[in-house]
Design a protein around this motif. Structure first.
Motif, short mmCIF file in Angstrom:
data_model
loop_
_atom_site.label_atom_id
_atom_site.label_comp_id
_atom_site.label_asym_id
_atom_site.label_seq_id
_atom_site.Cartn_x
_atom_site.Cartn_y
_atom_site.Cartn_z
N PHE A 1 0.89 -1.16 0.00
CA PHE A 1 0.00 0.00 0.00
C PHE A 1 0.92 1.21 0.00
O PHE A 1 1.54 1.51 1.02
CB PHE A 1 -0.91 0.01 1.23
CG PHE A 1 -1.89 -1.14 1.26
CD1 PHE A 1 -2.97 -1.17 0.39
CD2 PHE A 1 -1.72 -2.19 2.15
CE1 PHE A 1 -3.88 -2.22 0.41
CE2 PHE A 1 -2.63 -3.24 2.18
CZ PHE A 1 -3.71 -3.26 1.31
N PRO B 1 -1.16 -10.58 15.27
CA PRO B 1 -1.53 -9.29 15.83
C PRO B 1 -2.17 -8.38 14.79
O PRO B 1 -1.98 -8.57 13.58
CB PRO B 1 -0.21 -8.72 16.33
CG PRO B 1 0.86 -9.49 15.66
CD PRO B 1 0.29 -10.80 15.26
N GLY C 1 -1.10 -7.07 10.92
CA GLY C 1 -0.17 -8.05 10.36
C GLY C 1 -0.39 -8.37 8.90
O GLY C 1 0.50 -8.92 8.25
N LYS D 1 -3.62 -9.84 7.80
CA LYS D 1 -4.61 -10.92 7.68
C LYS D 1 -5.77 -10.54 6.76
O LYS D 1 -6.12 -11.28 5.84
CB LYS D 1 -5.15 -11.30 9.08
CG LYS D 1 -4.06 -11.70 10.06
CD LYS D 1 -4.62 -12.08 11.42
CE LYS D 1 -5.36 -10.97 12.16
NZ LYS D 1 -4.51 -9.81 12.53
N THR D 2 -6.35 -9.37 7.01
CA THR D 2 -7.48 -8.93 6.19
C THR D 2 -7.04 -8.73 4.74
O THR D 2 -7.77 -9.10 3.81
CB THR D 2 -8.08 -7.62 6.76
OG1 THR D 2 -8.61 -7.90 8.06
CG2 THR D 2 -9.19 -7.08 5.88
N1 LIG Z 1 -6.24 0.12 1.70
C1 LIG Z 1 -5.16 0.32 2.44
N2 LIG Z 1 -4.38 1.41 2.28
C2 LIG Z 1 -3.27 1.61 3.02
N3 LIG Z 1 -2.83 0.78 3.97
C3 LIG Z 1 -3.56 -0.32 4.19
C4 LIG Z 1 -4.76 -0.61 3.45
N4 LIG Z 1 -5.27 -1.79 3.90
C5 LIG Z 1 -4.43 -2.21 4.87
N5 LIG Z 1 -3.40 -1.34 5.05
C6 LIG Z 1 -2.29 -1.49 6.00
O1 LIG Z 1 -1.73 -2.77 5.81
C7 LIG Z 1 -1.40 -3.36 7.06
C8 LIG Z 1 -2.09 -4.69 7.19
O2 LIG Z 1 -3.48 -4.46 7.36
P1 LIG Z 1 -4.53 -5.61 7.52
O3 LIG Z 1 -4.41 -6.55 6.39
O4 LIG Z 1 -5.85 -4.96 7.72
O5 LIG Z 1 -4.04 -6.30 8.86
P2 LIG Z 1 -4.83 -7.22 9.92
O6 LIG Z 1 -6.11 -7.66 9.29
O7 LIG Z 1 -3.89 -8.33 10.22
O8 LIG Z 1 -5.07 -6.36 11.12
C9 LIG Z 1 -1.79 -2.35 8.13
O9 LIG Z 1 -0.65 -1.64 8.51
C10 LIG Z 1 -2.79 -1.46 7.43
O10 LIG Z 1 -2.76 -0.17 7.96
#
Ligand SMILES: Nc1ncnc2c1ncn2[C@@H]1O[C@H](COP(=O)(O)OP(=O)(O)O)[C@@H](O)[C@H]1O
Ligand SMILES: [Mg+2]
Length: 354
Positions: free
Chosen positions: A12, A36, A39, A41-42
């Motif tokens: 990103f 955590p 990380g 996951k999403t």
């Molecule tokens: N659309 C996006 N734009 C910028 N940064 C993002 C976006 N989606 C996720 N991130 C960043 O990527 C990292 C991983 O996010 P995420 O996959 O949501 O982690 P988790 O689900 O494990 O908490 C985080 O630091 C988050 O801020």
């Protein structure tokens, strides 16, 4: 559906959120994605669902690369943390939604919705609106809605995070049973290790965008590959300076810098209870907690707080009492590697589970 992910990367902007992640999931298995917050996951789930494009890597369903396939053609059901039910639709309409989009015929929709209402224990609630349901019921509607179009892969992103502890506990075993009955390949995201251990067949530990380890909870617990995994799964105390430990100086291979001690790695008691008294160190009992079948004992040893269990059959210890502590084994690590080692001063080492 069999799922295969190879070398997945996602940035990103400058931020490398998912780093070279590869894994496979056997058809019908329920995998826990644990790690955590932040990380990645999403992000991994969203790429599987086609809601986000990977920078590189391949996503393979049923042996077929689906990178170019739009979300609606991937046969995926998604359940989010925050219910995301349609507020203006009844339970029936919510569950029917995916089938209506697919233009299924009316009778099929009716049969399928009633089947799911039964399966998810929502009979009698069909005409209610989301605001007339409890958190747990809403989440069950979300499951029914995701399952209605008969997806091949179910993605669950912290589905119980917004639900209070007692209901969450009930929903875990409910979900396990449901997924077993439906037999659908599923990925369950959580940051709660107990939840992952209880629900999933296998766990993948995700940290800072990397997949650190994949295996059954027991495999991961007994043979953690990284210090992060060792601290994340199960209870442990970190000893910053491993040279403080007695009996681990001749660590097989490298020299350890730090050590992790788990409750079952140590034994506490009176000096005469130990065959090899010289391998023990002195500690002080801090707290005793009665745990039904045994005592959970917190001891302080050289400024470190360790905990362990002790049989009710043995002489009861008292807070403040000086006692002997034997560290049977330790999880040792330095910058290069990590390993589990037995105490070299002991007479008869306990078996190591690896
Ligand atoms: N659309 C996006 N734009 C910028 N940064 C993002 C976006 N989606 C996720 N991130 C960043 O990527 C990292 C991983 O996010 P995420 O996959 O949501 O982690 P988790 O689900 O494990 O908490 C985080 O630091 C988050 O801020
Ligand atoms: Mg997330």
């Amino acid at each position: 559906m069999h799922v295969e992910v190879r070398g997945l990367n996602k940035h990103f902007g400058d931020f490398h959120a998912v780093k070279d992640v590869s894994f496979g999931i056997t058809k019908g298995h329920l995998i826990g994605l644990l790690g955590p917050s932040g990380g990645g996951k999403t992000s991994i789930l969203r790429m599987l669902a086609g809601l986000e494009n990977p920078d590189s890597g391949e996503i393979v369903f049923h042996g077929k690369t689906v990178n170019q396939l739009p979300p609606q053609e991937r046969e995926i059901g998604f359940v989010f943390q925050n219910y995301a039910l349609f507020k203006h639709m009844t339970v029936y309409e919510n569950i029917a939604f995916g089938l209506k989009v697919k233009k299924a015929n009316k009778q099929h929709i009716k049969d399928r919705v009633m089947e799911l209402v039964e399966l998810t224990g929502l009979k009698g609630f069909e005409k209610r609106y989301p605001h007339q349901l409890s958190g747990g019921q809403r989440q069950r509607v979300a499951f029914a809605r995701a399952l209605a179009p008969e997806p091949q892969l179910l993605l669950l992103d912290e589905p119980f995070a917004a639900i209070d502890a007692k209901i969450r506990q009930e929903l875990r075993s409910w979900l396990r049973d449901l997924i077993e009955r439906v037999g659908i390949t599923s990925i369950f995201v959580t940051h709660d290790q107990d939840e992952a251990i209880e629900v999933a067949d296998e766990i993948m530990i995700i940290n800072q965008g990397r997949l650190e380890q994949k295996g059954t909870p027991w495999d991961i617990y007994k043979a953690p590959k990284t210090p992060f995994v060792a601290t994340f799964i199960g209870e442990s105390t970190l000893i910053e300076n491993a040279s403080e430990l007695k009996g681990f100086a001749n660590a097989g291979g490298g020299k350890p810098t730090k050590a992790l001690i788990r409750p079952e790695y140590i034994e506490v008691g009176h000096l005469h209870e130990f065959k090899m008294a010289s391998a023990t160190v002195q500690g002080v009992v801090k707290h005793l907690h009665f745990r039904g079948s045994e005592w959970l004992i917190e001891v302080e040893v050289g400024g470190h707080k360790l905990s362990t269990y002790r049989s009710l059959e043995k002489e009861t210890l008292q807070p403040g009492q000086e006692i002997a502590v034997l560290v049977h084994r330790a999880y040792l690590f330095n910058d290069e590697r990590s390993w589990i080692q037995e105490n070299g001063l002991k007479e008869d080492p306990m078996p190591v589970f690896i």
